[in-house]
Design a protein around this motif. Structure first.
Motif, PDB file in Angstrom:
ATOM      1  N   GLY A  16      20.995  -1.128  37.858  1.00  0.00           N
ATOM      2  CA  GLY A  16      19.738  -1.191  38.597  1.00  0.00           C
ATOM      3  C   GLY A  16      19.820  -1.916  39.921  1.00  0.00           C
ATOM      4  N   THR A  17      20.950  -2.537  40.229  1.00  0.00           N
ATOM      5  CA  THR A  17      21.101  -3.215  41.511  1.00  0.00           C
ATOM      6  C   THR A  17      21.006  -2.208  42.651  1.00  0.00           C
ATOM      7  N   GLU A  55      32.238   9.201  42.014  1.00  0.00           N
ATOM      8  CA  GLU A  55      32.282   7.762  41.811  1.00  0.00           C
ATOM      9  C   GLU A  55      31.099   7.106  42.521  1.00  0.00           C
ATOM     10  N   GLN A  56      30.522   6.103  41.870  1.00  0.00           N
ATOM     11  CA  GLN A  56      29.449   5.324  42.503  1.00  0.00           C
ATOM     12  C   GLN A  56      30.004   3.934  42.808  1.00  0.00           C
ATOM     13  N   GLY A 114      31.583  -4.391  55.359  1.00  0.00           N
ATOM     14  CA  GLY A 114      31.511  -4.288  53.902  1.00  0.00           C
ATOM     15  C   GLY A 114      32.839  -3.875  53.315  1.00  0.00           C
ATOM     16  N   GLN A 115      32.953  -4.015  51.983  1.00  0.00           N
ATOM     17  CA  GLN A 115      34.183  -3.671  51.281  1.00  0.00           C
ATOM     18  C   GLN A 115      33.848  -3.234  49.853  1.00  0.00           C
ATOM     19  N   PHE A 116      34.485  -2.155  49.431  1.00  0.00           N
ATOM     20  CA  PHE A 116      34.366  -1.681  48.043  1.00  0.00           C
ATOM     21  C   PHE A 116      34.958  -2.715  47.091  1.00  0.00           C
ATOM     22  N   VAL A 117      34.245  -2.958  45.967  1.00  0.00           N
ATOM     23  CA  VAL A 117      34.787  -3.887  44.977  1.00  0.00           C
ATOM     24  C   VAL A 117      34.851  -3.301  43.566  1.00  0.00           C
ATOM     25  N   TYR A 118      34.054  -2.257  43.259  1.00  0.00           N
ATOM     26  CA  TYR A 118      34.046  -1.770  41.874  1.00  0.00           C
ATOM     27  C   TYR A 118      33.396  -0.397  41.785  1.00  0.00           C
ATOM     28  N   HIS A 119      33.879   0.415  40.831  1.00  0.00           N
ATOM     29  CA  HIS A 119      33.158   1.621  40.429  1.00  0.00           C
ATOM     30  C   HIS A 119      33.400   1.863  38.940  1.00  0.00           C
ATOM     31  N   PRO A 120      32.410   2.416  38.226  1.00  0.00           N
ATOM     32  CA  PRO A 120      32.613   2.765  36.817  1.00  0.00           C
ATOM     33  C   PRO A 120      33.755   3.769  36.671  1.00  0.00           C
ATOM     34  N   GLU A 121      34.340   3.797  35.495  1.00  0.00           N
ATOM     35  CA  GLU A 121      35.491   4.669  35.261  1.00  0.00           C
ATOM     36  C   GLU A 121      35.128   6.139  35.382  1.00  0.00           C
ATOM     37  N   PHE A 158      22.324   1.259  41.240  1.00  0.00           N
ATOM     38  CA  PHE A 158      23.569   1.334  40.496  1.00  0.00           C
ATOM     39  C   PHE A 158      23.300   1.733  39.053  1.00  0.00           C
ATOM     40  N   ALA A 159      24.060   2.713  38.583  1.00  0.00           N
ATOM     41  CA  ALA A 159      23.835   3.273  37.244  1.00  0.00           C
ATOM     42  C   ALA A 159      24.278   2.295  36.159  1.00  0.00           C
ATOM     43  N   ALA A 160      23.717   2.499  34.965  1.00  0.00           N
ATOM     44  CA  ALA A 160      24.118   1.686  33.825  1.00  0.00           C
ATOM     45  C   ALA A 160      25.588   1.937  33.509  1.00  0.00           C
ATOM     46  N   ASP A 161      26.317   0.855  33.289  1.00  0.00           N
ATOM     47  CA  ASP A 161      27.755   0.927  33.040  1.00  0.00           C
ATOM     48  C   ASP A 161      28.071  -0.039  31.902  1.00  0.00           C
TER      49      ASP A 161
END
Length: 224
Positions: free
Chosen positions: A178-179, A149-150, A112-119, A167-170
């Motif tokens: 919600g994923t 960070e999520q 796996g690989q990280f692709v994104y997190h909310p600010e 996954f939290a609302a962003d």
């Protein structure tokens, strides 16, 4: 040496890369945890450790604490070959799944690989996957919350997902809300075992008791 004449388990901790993930402090935390679990620990600040075939062959567990950067084909071949031969591989966000973004072959091994997190930091719950709570890496660890960070991650369909989060609302990425996103997983790589948990932006994250227990148990599971 143990009383039976067999050597104790040996771990190689490779730390470096982006300073924002505090590789020295997080690496020291990890080294202390491994030593308390009975490992002899060698600490390296260079990816060239993956070129040392003799060192890797004598290593039961590689823990990588390296963010971003690049790994050469030769370094990756040494690491991947060692894991295929039975050396375990383990790490967290700031060490395994936010490393070597330009290397798909590395990502195949990690699963796996990280692709994104909310600010902004958010409080989110990590929960075991039904039917997988008895896995040695997460046994006895129920649902828990962290504020950090999520991470949204892309994950190999062949991994064994042990814990997830919603996954939290962003506002910047409303379609992701919600994923169900994997947090902790394992995979086989040849004769070796790979353990990953995505929590771990700061040292404080690693010190959350459930995160500490997850990594300690996962590292023990992954070790040769």
């Amino acid at each position: 040496m143990t009383s039976s004449g067999q050597r104790g388990r040996r771990a190689l901790l490779v730390r470096g890369g982006w300073a924002g993930h505090a590789p020295v402090a997080a690496g020291e935390w990890c080294a202390q945890l491994l030593r308390a679990s009975g490992f002899e620990v060698t600490v390296s600040g260079s990816l060239d450790s993956y070129l040392d075939a003799e060192l890797l062959a004598a290593t039961d567990l590689v823990v990588q604490c390296w963010t971003m950067g690049r790994i050469t084909d030769e370094q990756l071949a040494g690491l991947s070959g060692a894991v295929r031969a039975g050396t375990g591989f383990a790490g967290w966000h700031g060490g395994v799944v936010d490393a070597f973004r330009e290397s798909p072959d590395y990502q195949l091994m990690t699963g796996g690989q990280f692709v994104y997190h909310p600010e902004e930091f958010t409080t989110y719950q990590v929960r075991p996957v039904p039917g997988r709570a008895g896995h040695p890496a997460v046994a006895g660890i129920g649902a828990y919350s962290v504020t950090t960070e999520q991470y949204y991650v892309h994950v190999d369909p062949g991994v064994d997902v042990l814990a997830v989060t919603d996954f939290a609302a962003d506002p910047d990425r409303p379609e992701l809300a919600g994923t169900v996103v994997p947090v902790t997983w394992t995979r086989s790589w040849g004769a070796g075992r790979v353990f990953v948990t995505t929590v771990g932006h700061t040292l404080a994250d690693l010190e959350v008791p459930e995160v500490t227990a997850t990594f300690r148990q996962g590292a023990a599971w992954a070790s040769r």
